[in-house]
Design a protein around this motif. Structure first.
Motif, short mmCIF file in Angstrom:
data_model
loop_
_atom_site.label_atom_id
_atom_site.label_comp_id
_atom_site.label_asym_id
_atom_site.label_seq_id
_atom_site.Cartn_x
_atom_site.Cartn_y
_atom_site.Cartn_z
N SER A 263 0.82 -1.22 0.00
CA SER A 263 0.00 0.00 0.00
C SER A 263 0.85 1.26 0.00
CB SER A 263 -0.94 0.01 1.21
OG SER A 263 -0.21 0.21 2.41
N THR A 264 2.10 1.18 0.49
CA THR A 264 2.95 2.37 0.53
C THR A 264 3.39 2.82 -0.85
OG1 THR A 264 4.94 1.00 0.88
CG2 THR A 264 3.84 1.87 2.84
N THR A 265 3.20 1.98 -1.87
CA THR A 265 3.51 2.42 -3.24
C THR A 265 2.65 3.63 -3.61
OG1 THR A 265 1.94 0.81 -4.15
CG2 THR A 265 4.23 0.14 -3.98
N LEU A 266 1.49 3.74 -2.98
CA LEU A 266 0.62 4.90 -3.23
C LEU A 266 1.28 6.19 -2.74
CD1 LEU A 266 -2.26 5.17 -4.45
CD2 LEU A 266 -3.11 5.35 -2.11
N SER A 267 1.85 6.13 -1.53
CA SER A 267 2.53 7.32 -1.01
C SER A 267 3.81 7.59 -1.77
CB SER A 267 2.82 7.14 0.48
OG SER A 267 3.67 6.03 0.70
N LEU A 268 4.48 6.53 -2.25
CA LEU A 268 5.69 6.72 -3.07
C LEU A 268 5.35 7.53 -4.32
CD1 LEU A 268 8.61 6.14 -3.95
CD2 LEU A 268 7.82 3.95 -4.87
N LEU A 269 4.25 7.19 -4.96
CA LEU A 269 3.83 7.91 -6.16
C LEU A 269 3.50 9.36 -5.82
CD1 LEU A 269 2.84 8.11 -9.12
CD2 LEU A 269 0.62 7.28 -8.31
N TYR A 270 2.71 9.57 -4.77
CA TYR A 270 2.25 10.92 -4.47
C TYR A 270 3.40 11.82 -4.03
CZ TYR A 270 -0.06 14.87 -2.33
OH TYR A 270 -0.44 16.14 -2.01
N PHE A 271 4.19 11.34 -3.07
CA PHE A 271 5.24 12.21 -2.54
C PHE A 271 6.36 12.44 -3.55
CE2 PHE A 271 3.29 10.80 1.50
CZ PHE A 271 2.99 12.06 2.00
N GLY A 272 6.50 11.52 -4.53
CA GLY A 272 7.43 11.79 -5.62
C GLY A 272 6.97 12.98 -6.44
N ILE A 273 5.66 13.03 -6.74
CA ILE A 273 5.10 14.17 -7.47
C ILE A 273 5.10 15.41 -6.60
CG2 ILE A 273 3.05 15.05 -8.65
CD1 ILE A 273 2.29 12.15 -9.26
N GLU A 274 4.75 15.23 -5.32
CA GLU A 274 4.65 16.36 -4.41
C GLU A 274 5.98 17.08 -4.23
OE1 GLU A 274 4.98 18.31 -0.54
OE2 GLU A 274 5.92 16.41 -1.07
N LYS A 275 7.07 16.34 -4.20
CA LYS A 275 8.38 16.97 -4.06
C LYS A 275 8.72 17.82 -5.27
CE LYS A 275 10.30 13.49 -0.94
NZ LYS A 275 10.47 14.38 0.20
N ALA A 276 8.16 17.45 -6.42
CA ALA A 276 8.43 18.24 -7.63
C ALA A 276 7.63 19.54 -7.66
CB ALA A 276 8.11 17.40 -8.87
N VAL A 277 6.42 19.53 -7.08
CA VAL A 277 5.56 20.73 -7.14
C VAL A 277 5.64 21.58 -5.88
CG1 VAL A 277 3.96 19.59 -8.72
CG2 VAL A 277 3.53 19.48 -6.26
#
Length: 372
Positions: free
Chosen positions: A152-166
């Motif tokens: 389930s943490t793959t969901l946070s991996l995806l989001y926080f990867g994008i979040e760090k960019a924006v």
């Protein structure tokens, strides 16, 4: 653990591991922020992705495969933090100087000192369930639960990867309402994509666990609940950034302390009676409480223009897609039924988004920015 010396009810070796992890994590935070301020976006993204992948890989190896329990979780996180700390120091070597200006240092210290208990309490929140599971139900139960939780943490991996960019765009838009509306639209779209990924994890939980290891099939009961918790936790990112923006980091510490205590109490009460499914629900409840506290606080301090109608449409569309997909017969492996479920999710999700007005709401993202 029963023979190990304890302090405040926790094994001393576990406390030592948590302190080591905290110290190494501070080096990671320092290096990542230096790289971000230096506009080294590629290096910033690499160190963030490396930290997440190394941590997840270590947990899968030590907790799931070798069945080392909560001890294995913190050993894996310490190893990941050490690797990333060394890599981070090497990346920011050109920014290191021997001279030290105390004024900005003390200002940074006052700002970041409350982040230490915040990070520590979030670490406790994420590890308390494993400790209680191992204490009452054994290492094998920890391995099954950890597999479902890690997936389930793959969901946070995806989001926080994008979040760090924006994130840089978020802070640069603090004094420009038009730019802040653009960020709001971007955030809504990212959450919409994240919800679709969460639907995929929930709907295909059985196939994913069977593909990885059939002996851990029971982890499929954990994935839907843990995924919902991860989705709610990602919603705390924006209010967290707002508290950083207004220099109110102590509130982050207070919120995480409250949620860590609630999580520990719920785990001690419910896990002995209901097993690992209770651990998943207590984590979900704790993340929901944490996100709710931050949302209430930040909307009073500095209101953020969330697109509530479109976000509600995302949540309703995801829920309906899950209910429809659950009508298909169960499949233990990837079959035609799996393909049919995949096509169903990919086709119905955008349809319901359209019906709920997600696309007709003309997001601010497509409006031109005013000239400076």
């Amino acid at each position: 653990w029963s023979a190990a010396p304890t302090l405040f009810g926790l094994p001393v070796v576990l406390i030592r591991l948590m302190i080591i992890h905290l110290g190494l994590a501070l080096v990671f935070v320092l290096s990542s922020q230096v790289l971000r301020l230096a506009h080294r976006s590629v290096s910033f993204s690499l160190i963030s992705v490396l930290q997440t992948i190394t941590s997840i890989g270590g947990i899968l190896l030590l907790v799931v495969y070798y069945e080392k329990g909560v001890y294995g979780k913190y050993v894996a996180e310490c190893i990941a933090a050490f690797v990333v700390a060394v890599y981070g120091l090497w990346l920011m070597r050109s920014h290191l100087r021997w001279n030290l200006d105390l004024k900005p240092f003390l200002k940074s210290f006052r700002f970041g000192v409350f982040l230490v208990p915040h990070v520590l309490c979030l670490s406790l929140l994420q590890g308390a369930d494993l400790f209680v599971l191992e204490k009452y139900l054994g290492v094998s139960e920890v391995g099954v639960y950890s597999l479902g939780y890690t997936i389930s943490t793959t969901l946070s991996l995806l989001y926080f990867g994008i979040e760090k960019a924006v994130s840089p765009f978020f802070f640069s838009s603090s004094k420009n309402s038009a730019e802040r509306k653009h960020y709001t639209a971007i955030n809504t779209i990212v959450i919409g994509v994240l919800a679709l990924c969460g639907v995929g994890l929930i709907v295909f939980a059985r196939e994913i666990t069977t593909l990885m290891n059939a002996s851990y099939a029971a982890a499929q009961t954990v994935i839907p609940i843990a995924t919902a918790g991860m989705f709610i936790y990602t919603l705390s990112s924006t209010p967290s950034k707002i508290l950083h923006e207004v220099d109110r980091t102590p509130l982050l510490a207070y919120a995480s302390i409250v949620c860590a205590v609630v999580n520990l109490v719920l785990n001690l009460v419910l896990i002995p009676r209901f097993g690992m499914i209770a651990a998943a629900y207590t984590t979900l409840a704790s993340y929901a409480l944490y996100t709710a506290i931050l949302l209430v606080i930040t909307q009073r301090i500095k209101p953020f223009p969330y697109e509530y109608r479109r976000l509600a449409g995302v949540c309703l569309s995801a829920l309906i897609c899950i209910l429809i997909a659950f009508q298909f017969p169960e499949a233990s492996m990837f079959t035609w039924t799996t393909l049919a479920k995949l096509l169903c999710v990919l086709s119905t999700y955008p349809i319901f988004l359209y019906l709920f007005g997600f696309f007709s709401a003309r997001p601010h993202l497509f409006e031109p920015l005013p000239n400076p």
